[in-house]
Enzyme design. Structure first.
Site, mmCIF file in Angstrom:
data_model
loop_
_atom_site.group_PDB
_atom_site.id
_atom_site.type_symbol
_atom_site.label_atom_id
_atom_site.label_comp_id
_atom_site.label_asym_id
_atom_site.label_seq_id
_atom_site.Cartn_x
_atom_site.Cartn_y
_atom_site.Cartn_z
ATOM 1 N N LYS A 215 -33.335 -35.322 100.446
ATOM 2 C CA LYS A 215 -33.718 -34.278 101.391
ATOM 3 C C LYS A 215 -32.873 -34.381 102.670
ATOM 4 O O LYS A 215 -32.228 -35.388 102.923
ATOM 5 C CB LYS A 215 -35.208 -34.411 101.740
HETATM 6 C C1 LIG Z 1 -39.350 -27.906 96.412
HETATM 7 C C2 LIG Z 1 -39.911 -29.296 96.317
HETATM 8 N N1 LIG Z 1 -41.248 -29.471 96.367
HETATM 9 C C3 LIG Z 1 -41.792 -30.694 96.312
HETATM 10 C C4 LIG Z 1 -41.017 -31.828 96.208
HETATM 11 C C5 LIG Z 1 -41.691 -33.147 96.075
HETATM 12 O O1 LIG Z 1 -41.399 -34.035 97.096
HETATM 13 P P1 LIG Z 1 -41.442 -35.617 96.829
HETATM 14 O O2 LIG Z 1 -40.272 -35.982 95.989
HETATM 15 O O3 LIG Z 1 -41.403 -36.193 98.216
HETATM 16 O O4 LIG Z 1 -42.733 -35.924 96.146
HETATM 17 C C6 LIG Z 1 -39.614 -31.693 96.191
HETATM 18 C C7 LIG Z 1 -38.713 -32.853 96.174
HETATM 19 O O5 LIG Z 1 -38.454 -33.558 95.322
HETATM 20 C C8 LIG Z 1 -39.046 -30.397 96.218
HETATM 21 O O6 LIG Z 1 -37.737 -30.226 96.155
#
Ligand SMILES: Cc1ncc(COP(=O)(O)O)c(C=O)c1O
Length: 269
Positions: A215
């Site tokens: 990210k």
């Molecule tokens: C659009 C989106 N939503 C949710 C997530 C979930 O985040 P995390 O990996 O911190 O659980 C991500 C990232 O991987 C994402 O790109």
């Protein structure tokens, strides 16, 4: 600030590079892990403070540094939200938000066909059914298709700002208002994005972010949610923790029955 550019060069500097303006950068952005490239001594210094204090828990410790409180406060002042809550991942934030809305078995949640798998799993884990909505040229949810597909069981809409694209969140918010639906805005990939000065995360009842390694801003793992609604914030706070509120000393305070749930143990360290 004084501007040293002459009229012509100022004009050129304001043009896109493809139209002859000065490129903002002349090497490609990294293919992946955008945030990781910006980790440096600032982060090291802050992490060292926590480790030196032997206090990696956010709510109390030998000498708690209040780093998560600080992140939440700075997020609110930078982006203009009322409430922010650090959590352990974007996936947890999605699940907590849907639980705070009271979404569950028998409900349907609308979600765009172009999304991340966590969007689906968050809905399924509440016991609700995901319903796919088309995307449009913005790469985000098509408000017209959303409105076509809303049915008697629709309870919430999960819009996803893929790759920083903000889509038609204002129109989607209007549709939700009209049909009395909760709106959850997934800004995991849209930290710092805005439309006409309005920041990502402020269109929905709750907005969520991710600090996973791939990210724009990263701590390896981590997430955050924002809301302007105090009741939702208190629900999310209890849900992300042990299912109860906390007092000003960071200790559990189960006295308010409105904020008693089954917690998810999703605190940010
Ligand atoms: C659009 C989106 N939503 C949710 C997530 C979930 O985040 P995390 O990996 O911190 O659980 C991500 C990232 O991987 C994402 O790109």
């Amino acid at each position: 600030m004084e501007n040293h550019l002459s009229g012509t060069s100022r004009h050129l500097a304001n043009r896109l590079a493809i139209e002859g303006g000065t490129p903002v950068r002349d090497t490609p952005l990294p293919w992946e892990l955008p945030g990781a490239h910006y980790i440096d001594d600032d982060e090291k210094h802050l992490v060292d403070q926590v480790i030196d204090a032997r206090s990696p828990f956010r709510f109390y410790g030998l000498d708690a540094k209040g780093m998560v409180d600080r992140l939440e406060a700075e997020w609110c002042s930078t982006f203009g939200h009322k409430h922010a809550l650090g959590v352990n991942s974007g996936s947890s934030a999605l699940h907590i938000a849907l639980a705070a809305f009271g979404v569950g078995p028998g409900d349907e949640v609308m979600v765009p066909g172009y999304m991340w798998v966590s969007c689906m799993s968050a809905i399924v884990r509440t016991g609700a059914i995901p319903r796919l909505v088309d995307i449009d040229a913005t790469f985000c949810m098509d408000p017209a298709d959303l409105e076509r597909k809303i049915g008697p069981h629709t309870r919430a809409v999960l819009t996803v700002n893929m790759s920083g694209a903000m889509g038609h969140n204002d129109r989607i918010a209007e549709v939700c208002e009209k049909h009395d639906l909760w709106l959850l805005e997934d800004c995991a990939q849209a930290i710092g994005a805005s439309v006409k000065g309005r920041p990502s995360g402020s269109f929905g009842d709750i907005g969520i972010y991710s600090f996973q390694l791939n990210k724009n801003m990263t701590s390896g793992e981590g997430g955050l949610l924002v809301t302007e609604n105090e009741d939702l914030f208190k629900r999310c706070s209890a849900l992300h923790d042990l299912g109860y509120a906390r007092n000003e000393h960071g200790r559990l305070d189960p006295s308010d029955e409105r904020y008693q749930f089954w917690g998810t143990g999703s605190r940010m360290s």
